[in-house]
Design an enzyme around this catalytic site. Structure first.
Site, PDB file in Angstrom:
ATOM      1  N   HIS A   1       0.838  -1.208   0.000  1.00 19.66           N
ATOM      2  CA  HIS A   1       0.000   0.000   0.000  1.00 19.66           C
ATOM      3  C   HIS A   1       0.870   1.253   0.000  1.00 19.66           C
ATOM      4  CE1 HIS A   1      -3.204  -2.773   1.308  1.00 19.66           C
ATOM      5  NE2 HIS A   1      -4.036  -1.861   0.833  1.00 19.66           N
TER       6      HIS A   1
ATOM      7  N   LYS B   1      -0.413   4.727   4.720  1.00 16.29           N
ATOM      8  CA  LYS B   1      -1.272   3.762   5.433  1.00 16.29           C
ATOM      9  C   LYS B   1      -0.746   3.529   6.852  1.00 16.29           C
ATOM     10  CE  LYS B   1      -3.699  -0.632   4.918  1.00 16.29           C
ATOM     11  NZ  LYS B   1      -4.978  -0.042   5.354  1.00 16.29           N
TER      12      LYS B   1
HETATM   13  N1  NDP Z   1     -12.817  -1.306   3.167  1.00 18.11           N
HETATM   14  C1  NDP Z   1     -12.252  -0.786   2.083  1.00 18.11           C
HETATM   15  O1  NDP Z   1     -12.593  -1.129   0.923  1.00 18.11           O
HETATM   16  C2  NDP Z   1     -11.208   0.272   2.258  1.00 18.11           C
HETATM   17  C3  NDP Z   1     -10.825   0.624   3.521  1.00 18.11           C
HETATM   18  N2  NDP Z   1      -9.968   1.663   3.715  1.00 18.11           N
HETATM   19  C4  NDP Z   1      -9.725   2.033   5.106  1.00 18.11           C
HETATM   20  O2  NDP Z   1     -10.429   3.254   5.364  1.00 18.11           O
HETATM   21  C5  NDP Z   1      -9.751   3.991   6.364  1.00 18.11           C
HETATM   22  C6  NDP Z   1      -9.501   5.410   5.870  1.00 18.11           C
HETATM   23  O3  NDP Z   1      -8.613   5.386   4.759  1.00 18.11           O
HETATM   24  P1  NDP Z   1      -8.206   6.723   3.991  1.00 18.11           P
HETATM   25  O4  NDP Z   1      -9.417   7.413   3.462  1.00 18.11           O
HETATM   26  O5  NDP Z   1      -7.114   6.347   3.080  1.00 18.11           O
HETATM   27  O6  NDP Z   1      -7.609   7.569   5.224  1.00 18.11           O
HETATM   28  P2  NDP Z   1      -7.549   9.147   5.429  1.00 18.11           P
HETATM   29  O7  NDP Z   1      -6.640   9.379   6.592  1.00 18.11           O
HETATM   30  O8  NDP Z   1      -7.264   9.825   4.134  1.00 18.11           O
HETATM   31  O9  NDP Z   1      -9.063   9.519   5.825  1.00 18.11           O
HETATM   32  C7  NDP Z   1      -9.630   9.321   7.083  1.00 18.11           C
HETATM   33  C8  NDP Z   1     -10.358  10.595   7.438  1.00 18.11           C
HETATM   34  O10 NDP Z   1     -11.127  10.409   8.616  1.00 18.11           O
HETATM   35  C9  NDP Z   1     -10.932  11.545   9.446  1.00 18.11           C
HETATM   36  N3  NDP Z   1     -11.310  11.247  10.815  1.00 18.11           N
HETATM   37  C10 NDP Z   1     -10.599  10.629  11.788  1.00 18.11           C
HETATM   38  N4  NDP Z   1     -11.332  10.559  12.922  1.00 18.11           N
HETATM   39  C11 NDP Z   1     -12.539  11.137  12.639  1.00 18.11           C
HETATM   40  C12 NDP Z   1     -13.712  11.404  13.399  1.00 18.11           C
HETATM   41  N5  NDP Z   1     -13.828  11.057  14.708  1.00 18.11           N
HETATM   42  N6  NDP Z   1     -14.749  12.038  12.797  1.00 18.11           N
HETATM   43  C13 NDP Z   1     -14.673  12.417  11.510  1.00 18.11           C
HETATM   44  N7  NDP Z   1     -13.572  12.210  10.737  1.00 18.11           N
HETATM   45  C14 NDP Z   1     -12.527  11.573  11.301  1.00 18.11           C
HETATM   46  C15 NDP Z   1      -9.450  11.873   9.244  1.00 18.11           C
HETATM   47  O11 NDP Z   1      -9.139  13.165   9.721  1.00 18.11           O
HETATM   48  P3  NDP Z   1      -7.608  13.528  10.161  1.00 18.11           P
HETATM   49  O12 NDP Z   1      -6.797  13.399   8.920  1.00 18.11           O
HETATM   50  O13 NDP Z   1      -7.751  14.928  10.674  1.00 18.11           O
HETATM   51  O14 NDP Z   1      -7.233  12.527  11.223  1.00 18.11           O
HETATM   52  C16 NDP Z   1      -9.354  11.737   7.716  1.00 18.11           C
HETATM   53  O15 NDP Z   1      -9.783  12.900   7.061  1.00 18.11           O
HETATM   54  C17 NDP Z   1      -8.491   3.177   6.687  1.00 18.11           C
HETATM   55  O16 NDP Z   1      -8.744   2.366   7.800  1.00 18.11           O
HETATM   56  C18 NDP Z   1      -8.286   2.322   5.449  1.00 18.11           C
HETATM   57  O17 NDP Z   1      -7.551   1.165   5.678  1.00 18.11           O
HETATM   58  C19 NDP Z   1      -9.457   2.379   2.681  1.00 18.11           C
HETATM   59  C20 NDP Z   1      -9.778   2.063   1.400  1.00 18.11           C
HETATM   60  C21 NDP Z   1     -10.678   0.964   1.082  1.00 18.11           C
HETATM   61  O1  LIG Z   2      -5.669   2.015   3.488  1.00 21.86           O
HETATM   62  C1  LIG Z   2      -5.964   1.750   2.296  1.00 21.86           C
HETATM   63  O2  LIG Z   2      -5.672   2.511   1.367  1.00 21.86           O
HETATM   64  C2  LIG Z   2      -6.693   0.504   2.036  1.00 21.86           C
HETATM   65  N1  LIG Z   2      -7.111  -0.190   3.045  1.00 21.86           N
HETATM   66  C3  LIG Z   2      -7.875  -1.384   3.020  1.00 21.86           C
HETATM   67  C4  LIG Z   2      -7.114  -2.487   3.730  1.00 21.86           C
HETATM   68  O3  LIG Z   2      -6.501  -2.235   4.788  1.00 21.86           O
HETATM   69  O4  LIG Z   2      -7.158  -3.624   3.279  1.00 21.86           O
HETATM   70  C5  LIG Z   2      -8.391  -1.743   1.658  1.00 21.86           C
HETATM   71  C6  LIG Z   2      -7.547  -1.307   0.494  1.00 21.86           C
HETATM   72  O5  LIG Z   2      -6.552  -2.244   0.265  1.00 21.86           O
HETATM   73  C7  LIG Z   2      -6.990   0.106   0.640  1.00 21.86           C
END
Ligand code: NDP
Ligand SMILES: O=C(O)C1=N[C@H](C(=O)O)C[C@H](O)C1
Length: 268
Positions: free
Chosen positions: A156, A160
């Site tokens: 990744h 991450k």
């Molecule tokens: N299931 C799936 O298909 C996928 C899962 N993921 C997962 O999703 C999660 C997020 O990934 P990603 O978007 O890349 O991460 P980012 O850090 O870009 O986004 C997370 C956002 O959530 C905000 N945040 C944190 N705490 C709160 C809260 N209490 N209330 C509101 N907002 C909050 C963060 O703010 P701040 O930056 O200020 O902390 C940030 O803007 C990870 O766990 C990732 O592994 C990602 C892609 C696909």
């Molecule tokens: O953090 C990410 O970007 C992603 N997180 C998920 C994971 O932890 O598997 C899904 C995807 O691979 C992207």
């Protein structure tokens, strides 16, 4: 009638992509989004943040208001925040789609408990491809014995924060289930120094981080003389966002419960 969707972490990588996908999906509207108090993105327009032009919806910091005004909320944030949101979903009856990874087994159990009071979809990967891969990995693992060492490799982007990825763990669970073992008893996640030969039956994990890699996963079945490699590469985040929006629409009218992406995609 339009499905009113809220986005937790709406300024994050997935949050912005969700706004874009919801914005062009029929019968859905972005009706709110939150970031943490003090975030530099508070009060910005969600559409502007996502690069699709103004939607007239501003980033807020009050999750209770969000859950009270939406049909369903999509949460890709961090584990502690997701658990607070699950409690709000249970209190307000708002449905919830969770993509957050890095949760402990205990935290997932808490999320599941909230599913008795509302409807929740939780999936560590929302793409169709990965969910198909999980079924294939389970089948292959069921067909092979422990002469085939199982290793899960993931890569990744450099930002991450959790490791191994949620998807890698889910693939490990699929392999363990096919083999009829408990992943917690056979997982080998850390290798460093003189650690001795590989233990028969273990399921190993290797984590790579770098650049802007969206998400690469492979499961390797390695025996003497041959190996099978099954893999998936995500080349953009839209595949996850499309899956999450599909889940949000699928939840409409569903009874309370804790569902996963294989329920949504009809893969069970
Ligand atoms: N299931 C799936 O298909 C996928 C899962 N993921 C997962 O999703 C999660 C997020 O990934 P990603 O978007 O890349 O991460 P980012 O850090 O870009 O986004 C997370 C956002 O959530 C905000 N945040 C944190 N705490 C709160 C809260 N209490 N209330 C509101 N907002 C909050 C963060 O703010 P701040 O930056 O200020 O902390 C940030 O803007 C990870 O766990 C990732 O592994 C990602 C892609 C696909
Ligand atoms: O953090 C990410 O970007 C992603 N997180 C998920 C994971 O932890 O598997 C899904 C995807 O691979 C992207």
């Amino acid at each position: 009638m339009s499905n009113k969707i809220g986005i937790v972490g709406c300024a994050g990588r997935m949050g912005r992509m969700l706004t874009e996908v919801i914005g062009r999906t029929e019968n859905c509207t972005v009706s709110g989004g939150t970031e943490l108090p003090g975030s530099p993105d508070l009060n910005k327009d969600l559409g502007e943040l996502a690069g699709i032009g103004s939607l007239g919806v501003k980033v807020g910091d009050n999750p209770k208001t969000l859950f009270s005004s939406c049909d369903v909320v999509i949460d890709f944030s961090v584990p502690t925040a997701t658990l607070n949101h699950a409690k709000l979903a249970a209190e307000t009856g708002c449905s919830l789609v969770v993509g957050t990874t890095g949760m402990t087994n205990e935290q997932v159990a808490e999320l599941e408990t909230a599913g008795s009071k509302t409807s929740i979809v939780f999936a560590r990967n929302m793409s169709l491809g990965v969910n198909l891969l999980m079924s294939i990995v389970e089948q292959v693992a069921a067909s092979l014995d422990e002469d085939y060492d199982i290793e899960v490799v993931e890569m990744h982007h450099r930002y991450k924060i959790d490791s191994p990825s949620g998807t890698a763990l889910a693939l490990g669970e699929a392999a363990a289930s096919g083999r009829g073992v408990d992943l917690d008893k056979v997982a080998d996640k850390v290798r460093d120094g003189i650690i001795g030969a590989r233990k028969r039956g273990d399921i190993g994990f290797a984590t790579l981080r770098g650049g802007d890699v969206v998400g690469d996963h492979s499961v390797i079945f390695a025996a003497d003389g041959e190996r099978i490699e099954l893999g998936h590469k995500a080349t953009n985040r839209e595949v996850f966002a499309r899956g999450a929006v599909k889940a949000a629409n699928w939840l409409e009218g569903k009874p309370n419960g804790f569902y996963d992406m294989r329920d949504v995609l009809g893969l069970k």
